[in-house]
Motif scaffolding. Structure first.
Motif, short mmCIF file in Angstrom:
data_model
loop_
_atom_site.label_atom_id
_atom_site.label_comp_id
_atom_site.label_asym_id
_atom_site.label_seq_id
_atom_site.Cartn_x
_atom_site.Cartn_y
_atom_site.Cartn_z
N LEU A 603 0.86 -1.18 0.00
CA LEU A 603 0.00 0.00 0.00
C LEU A 603 0.90 1.23 0.00
CD1 LEU A 603 -2.56 1.68 0.37
CD2 LEU A 603 -2.53 1.07 2.80
N VAL A 604 0.86 2.00 -1.07
CA VAL A 604 1.73 3.17 -1.21
C VAL A 604 1.03 4.37 -0.56
CG1 VAL A 604 3.16 4.51 -2.80
CG2 VAL A 604 2.52 2.17 -3.38
N ALA A 605 1.04 4.37 0.73
CA ALA A 605 0.38 5.44 1.50
C ALA A 605 0.93 5.41 2.90
CB ALA A 605 -1.13 5.25 1.51
N GLY A 606 0.84 6.54 3.58
CA GLY A 606 1.35 6.62 4.94
C GLY A 606 0.34 7.27 5.86
N GLY A 607 0.71 7.45 7.11
CA GLY A 607 -0.11 8.17 8.06
C GLY A 607 -1.40 7.47 8.43
N ALA A 608 -2.31 8.25 8.99
CA ALA A 608 -3.59 7.72 9.46
C ALA A 608 -4.40 7.13 8.31
CB ALA A 608 -4.38 8.83 10.15
N GLN A 609 -4.23 7.68 7.09
CA GLN A 609 -5.01 7.18 5.96
C GLN A 609 -4.62 5.75 5.59
OE1 GLN A 609 -3.03 9.84 5.96
NE2 GLN A 609 -1.84 10.06 4.08
N ALA A 610 -3.34 5.41 5.74
CA ALA A 610 -2.90 4.04 5.44
C ALA A 610 -3.46 3.07 6.47
CB ALA A 610 -1.37 3.98 5.43
N VAL A 611 -3.44 3.45 7.74
CA VAL A 611 -4.00 2.60 8.80
C VAL A 611 -5.49 2.38 8.56
CG1 VAL A 611 -4.49 2.46 11.27
CG2 VAL A 611 -2.27 3.33 10.48
N ALA A 612 -6.20 3.43 8.21
CA ALA A 612 -7.64 3.31 7.95
C ALA A 612 -7.92 2.40 6.77
CB ALA A 612 -8.23 4.70 7.71
N ALA A 613 -7.12 2.53 5.71
CA ALA A 613 -7.34 1.70 4.52
C ALA A 613 -7.18 0.22 4.85
CB ALA A 613 -6.36 2.10 3.42
N MET A 614 -6.18 -0.13 5.68
CA MET A 614 -5.99 -1.53 6.04
C MET A 614 -7.05 -2.00 7.03
SD MET A 614 -1.82 -1.97 6.23
CE MET A 614 -1.53 -0.68 7.47
N ALA A 615 -7.49 -1.11 7.90
CA ALA A 615 -8.48 -1.49 8.91
C ALA A 615 -9.84 -1.78 8.30
CB ALA A 615 -8.59 -0.40 9.97
N TYR A 616 -10.28 -0.93 7.36
CA TYR A 616 -11.62 -1.06 6.79
C TYR A 616 -11.62 -1.71 5.40
CZ TYR A 616 -12.94 2.09 10.56
OH TYR A 616 -13.16 2.65 11.79
N GLY A 617 -10.47 -1.66 4.73
CA GLY A 617 -10.41 -2.18 3.37
C GLY A 617 -11.00 -1.20 2.37
N THR A 618 -10.51 -1.26 1.15
CA THR A 618 -11.07 -0.46 0.06
C THR A 618 -11.22 -1.38 -1.15
OG1 THR A 618 -8.97 0.19 -0.98
CG2 THR A 618 -9.70 1.51 0.91
N ALA A 619 -11.59 -0.82 -2.26
CA ALA A 619 -11.74 -1.64 -3.47
C ALA A 619 -10.43 -2.29 -3.88
CB ALA A 619 -12.27 -0.77 -4.61
N THR A 620 -9.31 -1.65 -3.55
CA THR A 620 -8.01 -2.20 -3.96
C THR A 620 -7.15 -2.65 -2.78
OG1 THR A 620 -6.95 -0.01 -3.93
CG2 THR A 620 -7.95 -0.73 -6.01
N VAL A 621 -7.44 -2.15 -1.58
CA VAL A 621 -6.64 -2.50 -0.41
C VAL A 621 -7.37 -3.57 0.39
CG1 VAL A 621 -5.53 -1.65 1.69
CG2 VAL A 621 -5.74 -0.15 -0.31
N PRO A 622 -6.75 -4.74 0.59
CA PRO A 622 -7.41 -5.79 1.37
C PRO A 622 -7.60 -5.36 2.82
CG PRO A 622 -5.52 -6.66 0.13
CD PRO A 622 -5.44 -5.17 0.07
N LYS A 623 -8.76 -5.73 3.38
CA LYS A 623 -8.97 -5.49 4.82
C LYS A 623 -8.15 -6.52 5.59
CE LYS A 623 -12.24 -5.65 8.59
NZ LYS A 623 -11.06 -5.76 9.45
#
Length: 859
Positions: A603-623
């Motif tokens: 996941l090419v992202a940092g900060g709180a947004q990266a944590v949120a993407a992994m916690a909730y999942g997105t269309a491209t980021v697996p939960k």
């Protein structure tokens, strides 16, 4: 090589022509009438040709305006040499007969001789070169200009073979529409010792700091001169336009060659993040000295937090000007070499801050210095009246000059601000309240941070990938088309030098070996009573998210510390999140480790947004099911927010605060080693804290450590960060090692180092610590990188109840029980009795219904 010649009229019409010609050499201006010479000479380094009979005043004016050299007739040299330095004169000598076997000797001292010849056959150049050398035996350089006929590549190369530069009219060069390519001319004068014919090219910045090594060809040199940028010849990919994909472009300033003419030097203006693919300014490590200070101040100007001292300096001209005057006064008063160096450094710091605040670079300053060095006359140089101490001395006497400044400076206050110095306490002299305060860490404004983090987490939860891309553009200043890289990762995204690859591989092996040993794969089986067997077995957490800090730093070590135990545990899906570099890519070291540990997604992202993407999942980021890894206060807050939200259904490894270290040292310690360990953690961030427990150390031993902290700390590239973190750190003097260990267990440090005699015997007394480093040869840095233990550890006192990341962080244990008919018969009455006590009838009945069947036919 060649000396391009251009008329001032052509320059006025086309300044870019002069700039382009100046990339490869000085430029000869054929006339200087009717234009602002100073303005023209500011474009590039130029010589000026003066006609016969020129007044000395005119010659001096040209040099003061910035002319590098003057080309004057040999016949005028004697009079000009009285006022013009000989190393600034090139004497022109006409040669009427190019067929002559010898020429009259020229003996006047000068920087060089310029011989004007009629038409010359290329085949005749070796003979003429020999004659010219004989005529000017003392000349350091010889130049030739041909009155008729167009120069060719063959003729420039032939003259260059005899170390003679040919004057070439600009109209003949491709830059001005001519046929002669400047790149071909430069390449034609070089000799390559390489089988591929390329020329080694040292790339330097405007302060002559080496940025890296490249290779050039005639074609790449031509393209570099044509575009005015850094263009090189890649041995694998052809022409390489530096920064074309990364954005780290170069403006070409000068092309030069070495004394043997087998290597080139490209002077460039390098844009951020720097020359190296590791996002450092140089390929030889972090920048230092005054150029490093300039880079630091530029970043501080852009990123210094509101209310910080640095921000105040940039925004409050009165404060900045006061500091400049204060430091100038301190320098005047300094007497010892050490104090003079210290005060000069302070003055340079604040002066450069003013420069950066107003868009002035070190290069701009150096241009002014170079310009002044070319002047041959200067003003008297007396100080302005209000600063003229010599006149005050004459009027008032010596005592008045040496009197106290009008605005006295509090020396103690200035020294406290400047020194890298830890606070010091004596445990025996502290109160219970003070001792409790010493256990506290630097305050984190939790409410303020949570207020900033929660909207970010909520935005990603609702908008998914769209929010992720928007937040990355906002916080990392990078526009990405996609935030994920899926395995298998491309080979070109993990290209490393062999030494870096070998270092990562060795660290991987040690970390794998230690974490593999932590996993007991056997199933635990216990027969608690006849017919009742209880068991416990582990299963890997299926999907884990690993946060690797990055952006301006490269942290393959954190990737290893998180990825290896997840691999050993057998996690089926490993997502690694790390901030993008300024060009939108991920550091190749991190990609290499991600590939090595079997990561499925980056996941090419940092900060709180990266944590949120992994916690909730997105269309491209697996939960994921669990998020692990260090980070700043915003990352930690985001992990806590996600864990507390039942809709996220995600676990985290541990709470975390700023990095910290506690050292216990007795009289056998090496002060330099102790100081280096303290600084190794102090450089992490301004909110880091380090503590030294001096167990029975003498005053001189403590002073030696303090001196080492100052000396080593000032030499660090991150000295400004150390200055802040050290101010939050302290030395606590205690009477014994036992007393020190008692305090340490109350403090519960992330890292504990034992600089003790027979340190091993004291490990048994350690109750609370993230990781322990035993003895003088066990620096914390080894645990950070490659010894095998994990460096993701509990901070802020959480070592009292949390372990650091380990293999068990990535597994869960499941228990099972198997009861036989006889076993249930033996245990059943106990269960039904307890169920009745608790009033849970269904629980009682689930056993009772079975017991009834078992006991139905019992006699």
């Amino acid at each position: 090589m060649i000396l391009p010649a251009v008329s001032l009229a052509d320059v006025v019409r086309d300044v870019e022509l002069l700039r382009t010609l100046g990339l490869a050499n000085d430029v000869l201006l054929d006339s200087v009438e009717g234009a602002n010479l100073s303005e023209v000479l500011s474009v590039t380094s130029c010589w000026v040709r003066l006609p016969a009979g020129t007044l000395t005043e005119t010659a001096v004016d040209c040099l003061n305006a910035g002319a590098s050299k003057l080309v004057v007739p040999y016949t005028d040299a004697e009079s000009l040499r009285q006022v013009v330095p000989t190393n600034r004169l090139v004497l022109s000598v006409p040669v009427d007969d190019a067929a002559a076997e010898e020429l009259p000797a020229v003996t006047l001292q000068a920087a060089g001789y310029l011989f004007s010849l009629p038409s010359v056959d290329t085949n005749n150049i070796p003979r003429l070169a020999k004659i010219l050398r004989a005529a000017a035996p003392k000349a350091s350089r010889i130049y030739v200009e041909i009155s008729t006929g167009a120069p060719t590549l063959e003729s420039t190369t032939a003259w260059n073979a005899h170390d003679i530069d040919l004057v070439v009219p600009a109209r003949e060069l491709s830059a001005a529409g001519g046929k002669l390519d400047l790149g071909d001319v430069i390449a034609g004068g070089l000799t390559s010792d390489r089988a591929d014919g390329l020329f080694s090219t040292i790339v330097v910045d405007e302060q002559r700091v080496a940025l890296g090594l490249c290779y050039s060809s005639a074609k790449s040199i031509s393209e570099a001169l044509r575009t005015g940028t850094g263009v090189y010849q890649s041995r694998k990919r052809g022409l390489w336009y530096k920064g074309e994909s990364s954005g780290a472009t170069q403006r070409l300033i000068k092309v030069a060659y070495d004394c043997d003419k087998d290597a080139l030097q490209f002077t460039v203006r390098q844009s951020d993040p720097g020359f190296c693919h590791l996002e450092t300014r140089t390929c030889f490590g972090a920048d230092s000295g005054i150029t490093g200070l300039e880079a630091l101040l530029r970043s501080r100007k852009a990123e210094a937090p509101e209310g910080s001292y640095t921000r105040r300096l940039f925004e409050d001209p009165v404060l900045l000007h006061s500091k400049i005057m204060e430091e100038a006064d301190e320098l005047v008063e300094a007497t010892s070499p050490a104090d003079i160096a210290w005060e000069t450094a302070d003055l340079i710091y604040f002066a450069l801050t003013k420069c950066v605040a107003n868009g002035v670079s070190i290069t701009d300053i150096e241009k002014q210095l170079d310009r002044r060095s070319k002047a041959v006359t200067r003003r008297a140089g007396n100080a302005k009246s209000k600063w003229d101490l010599s006149s005050k001395k004459a009027a008032n006497g010596q005592q008045a000059v040496e009197s106290t400044p009008a605005t006295p400076v509090n020396k103690a206050e200035v020294a406290t601000k400047k020194e890298i110095k830890m606070k010091s306490y004596n445990y025996a002299e502290t109160t219970a309240q003070q001792r409790q305060a010493l256990l506290l860490r630097p305050i984190i404004k939790t409410d303020e941070i949570l207020a900033r983090v929660k909207p970010i987490v909520e935005d990603v939860r609702k908008r998914g990938d769209e929010a992720l891309l928007d937040l990355t553009a906002r916080f990392d200043k990078v526009q990405l088309k996609s935030s994920v890289m899926k395995a298998p990762f491309p080979a070109d995204a993990m290209q490393l030098s062999e030494n870096v690859r070998a270092a990562i591989d060795q660290a991987y092996d040690n970390i794998y070996k230690f974490h593999e040993a932590q996993l007991d794969r056997t199933e635990l089986r216990v027969e608690t009573m006849p017919g009742v067997v209880c068991s416990r077995f582990f299963r890997a957490i299926e999907k884990v998210g690993l946060y690797v800090p990055g952006g301006t730093a490269v942290l393959p070590s954190s990737t290893l510390m998180l990825g290896v135990p997840a691999l050993v545990a057998g996690c089926s899906e490993i997502v690694i999140a790390t901030p993008p570099r300024k060009d939108g890519t991920v550091a190749p070291e991190v990609v290499y480790v991600a590939n090595k540990v079997g990561a499925t997604t980056i996941l090419v992202a940092g900060g709180a947004q990266a944590v949120a993407a992994m916690a909730y999942g997105t269309a491209t980021v697996p939960k994921v099911d669990k998020i692990c890894g260090p980070g700043n206060q915003y990352v930690t807050a985001a992990k806590m927010v996600a864990q507390s939200d039942s809709s996220a259904m995600v676990a985290i490894d541990m709470p975390a605060g700023p990095s910290e270290l506690l050292v216990i040292a007795d009289p056998t310690c090496n002060p330099a080693y102790v100081a280096s360990d303290l600084l190794s953690q102090a450089e992490h961030g301004e909110d880091s804290q380090v503590v030294l427990l001096a167990a029975g150390l003498s005053d001189s031993a403590v002073a030696a450590i303090e001196q080492e902290v100052r000396t080593q700390g000032e030499a660090l590239p991150r000295a400004d960060i150390v200055r802040e973190s050290i101010s939050k750190s302290y030395i606590l003097r205690v009477d014994s090692v036992a007393e020190a260990l008692k305090f340490s267990n109350q403090y519960a440090p992330e890292h504990l180092i034992l600089h003790l005699d027979d340190a091993e015997q004291h490990v048994a007394a350690v109750q609370n610590a993230g990781s322990v480093f035993v003895g003088p040869w066990s620096p914390e840095s080894c645990g950070d990188y490659a010894s095998g233990t994990n460096h993701t550890l509990p901070t802020y006192g959480y070592a009292r109840m949390y372990s650091g990341v380990n293999t068990l962080t990535f597994v869960k244990h499941i228990t099972s029980q198997t009861l036989t008919k006889e076993g249930l018969d033996r245990l059943g009455d106990t269960v039904t009795t307890l169920a009745e006590v608790e009033g849970l009838e269904a629980h009682r009945n689930a056993v009772a219904i079975r017991l009834k069947d078992i006991r139905r036919n019992r006699p």
